[in-house]
Write an enzyme that holds these catalytic residues in place. Sequence first.
Site, mmCIF file in Angstrom:
data_model
loop_
_atom_site.group_PDB
_atom_site.id
_atom_site.type_symbol
_atom_site.label_atom_id
_atom_site.label_comp_id
_atom_site.label_asym_id
_atom_site.label_seq_id
_atom_site.Cartn_x
_atom_site.Cartn_y
_atom_site.Cartn_z
ATOM 1 N N CYS A 271 26.760 36.569 44.879
ATOM 2 C CA CYS A 271 27.787 37.150 45.768
ATOM 3 C C CYS A 271 27.334 36.982 47.217
ATOM 4 O O CYS A 271 28.121 36.685 48.113
ATOM 5 C CB CYS A 271 27.990 38.644 45.495
ATOM 6 N N HIS B 173 29.012 36.186 50.955
ATOM 7 C CA HIS B 173 29.259 37.485 51.587
ATOM 8 C C HIS B 173 27.986 38.048 52.200
ATOM 9 O O HIS B 173 27.767 39.258 52.169
ATOM 10 C CB HIS B 173 29.847 38.456 50.568
ATOM 11 N N ARG C 285 39.212 40.991 41.988
ATOM 12 C CA ARG C 285 38.416 40.297 43.017
ATOM 13 C C ARG C 285 37.054 39.879 42.458
ATOM 14 O O ARG C 285 36.601 38.750 42.657
ATOM 15 C CB ARG C 285 38.260 41.218 44.235
ATOM 16 N N CYS D 27 35.832 36.100 41.857
ATOM 17 C CA CYS D 27 34.637 35.626 42.578
ATOM 18 C C CYS D 27 33.659 34.978 41.605
ATOM 19 O O CYS D 27 33.088 33.932 41.908
ATOM 20 C CB CYS D 27 33.940 36.774 43.304
#
Lengths: 267, 209
Positions: free
Chosen positions: A176, A180, A224, A228
């Site tokens: 992730c 991000h 989400r 992802c």
Amino acid sequence: MGRWLACLGLAAALVSGAARAADATEQALDEYRDMFGDENPAELWELRGQALWTEKRGPRQADLTACDLGLGPGVVAGAYAQLPRWFDDTGRVEDLEMRLVTCITRLQGYSEAEVLARRFGDGDKKSDLEALSVYIAKASSGQPVNIPLRHSAEQRAYALGEAAFFYRAGPHDFACATCHGDNGKRIRLQAMNKLSDAEGARRSYTQIPAYRTSQGEVRTIGWRLYDCFRQQRLPELRFGSEVAVGLSLYLARNAEGGVMAAPSIKR
Amino acid sequence: MSPCKDRLAISALTLLLAVNSVAPASAADEPPALDIAGAMRASFKDKKQATLARLEQDETQRLCSAPGGALSPADASRIVEINRATLAGPSDGVYLGDHTAGERVAMTGSGLQWNDDPTKPNGGNCYACHEMAAKELAYGTLGPSLKHYGKLRGASPQMLEYTWNKIYNSNALVPCSLMPRFGHQRILTEQQMKDVMAYLFAKDSPVNQ
């Protein structure tokens, strides 16, 4: 949808630099939001969610108003801003969608498989979970995210969520954190937020659930995360799994103090 | 009671005390270590080509997964060492392919996701993170700009080898680089990497206009 595309196309044609193209995308989205004024297509989901909350349905012909979302049976206002959280009656940490499945199966008598069969809406096949999520999230609009992590299971879930956020795997080595991990960076024209920090996490988390113009659907945190991981080239994240709950708790806790503004409108 | 029985009783009591004094203390002081790999395995299911095997980390991925990106100097050296050992130049020694085909690879973001067609070539998705040709405005900024790559740097043998290695296995040069290891992980074929090289270096490539 057509107006949105025309609007984006016009804005993109008027600029030269890529940074300006990115700005234009954001600007076109703002204009699209302005066209709706205070309205958001997600209101259709909200209304349907409210009906699903109060209608007697399922094998037991029960409504959901006895459902305890954490603030007591039937209390919807402010509940989403304090989820995910520990629940004594199930003995686990649950996010909103897990809690809804708990209530729907226990109160109305549907099976979990029946509820999850239409977890993500697609065209005419709308999702009850997405509608209920919007109705409940909207009732926390204006409330600060409040995740005190008092229960040891919540603390463990947070630690697991953090480890999952930084877990690199798959053919692309993606975590992730790969996309991000920084504020102010873009993937193509999409601006990214650093979700391990309060500033970025608040900016992202408080906007979800959101109406996605590109899909014509409302999407939750659960969707989400699921999507992802698809982009990370990893297998499918299981609904209600410890990584799913841990990550949504991790994001919520990092966003603590941010003011809920869902449902929003996103690309 | 015989002395023998007394001794047995005392031993049993000692054992009981030992167990009682040790077990609760260790449980309180040391909660079970976080098994993230086990949690990942339990939290996913196979979907088409994206199987659970993809959750298993190699040493590089494991060392690059510390929360906050913490990395000791020893681990950083270790990552560079093990990834350097994977490097392989083009089999025929020719670095540059077709820049038009390279642009397609740079533009294409699909490949290896469970919704992608596994019979189609994977993309390199360079534009997700890099600026390349001036004409393409929809570029990301996670990586440095590669605009005028060859024009600015020339195409010396060293520059060709460095760039090939960067594409083949970025972690041989920068430990825990965000950039996928396109050659080492078999994301791109040798020909696709040659084509991307041409896209970066060819004088008539859009990257160098």
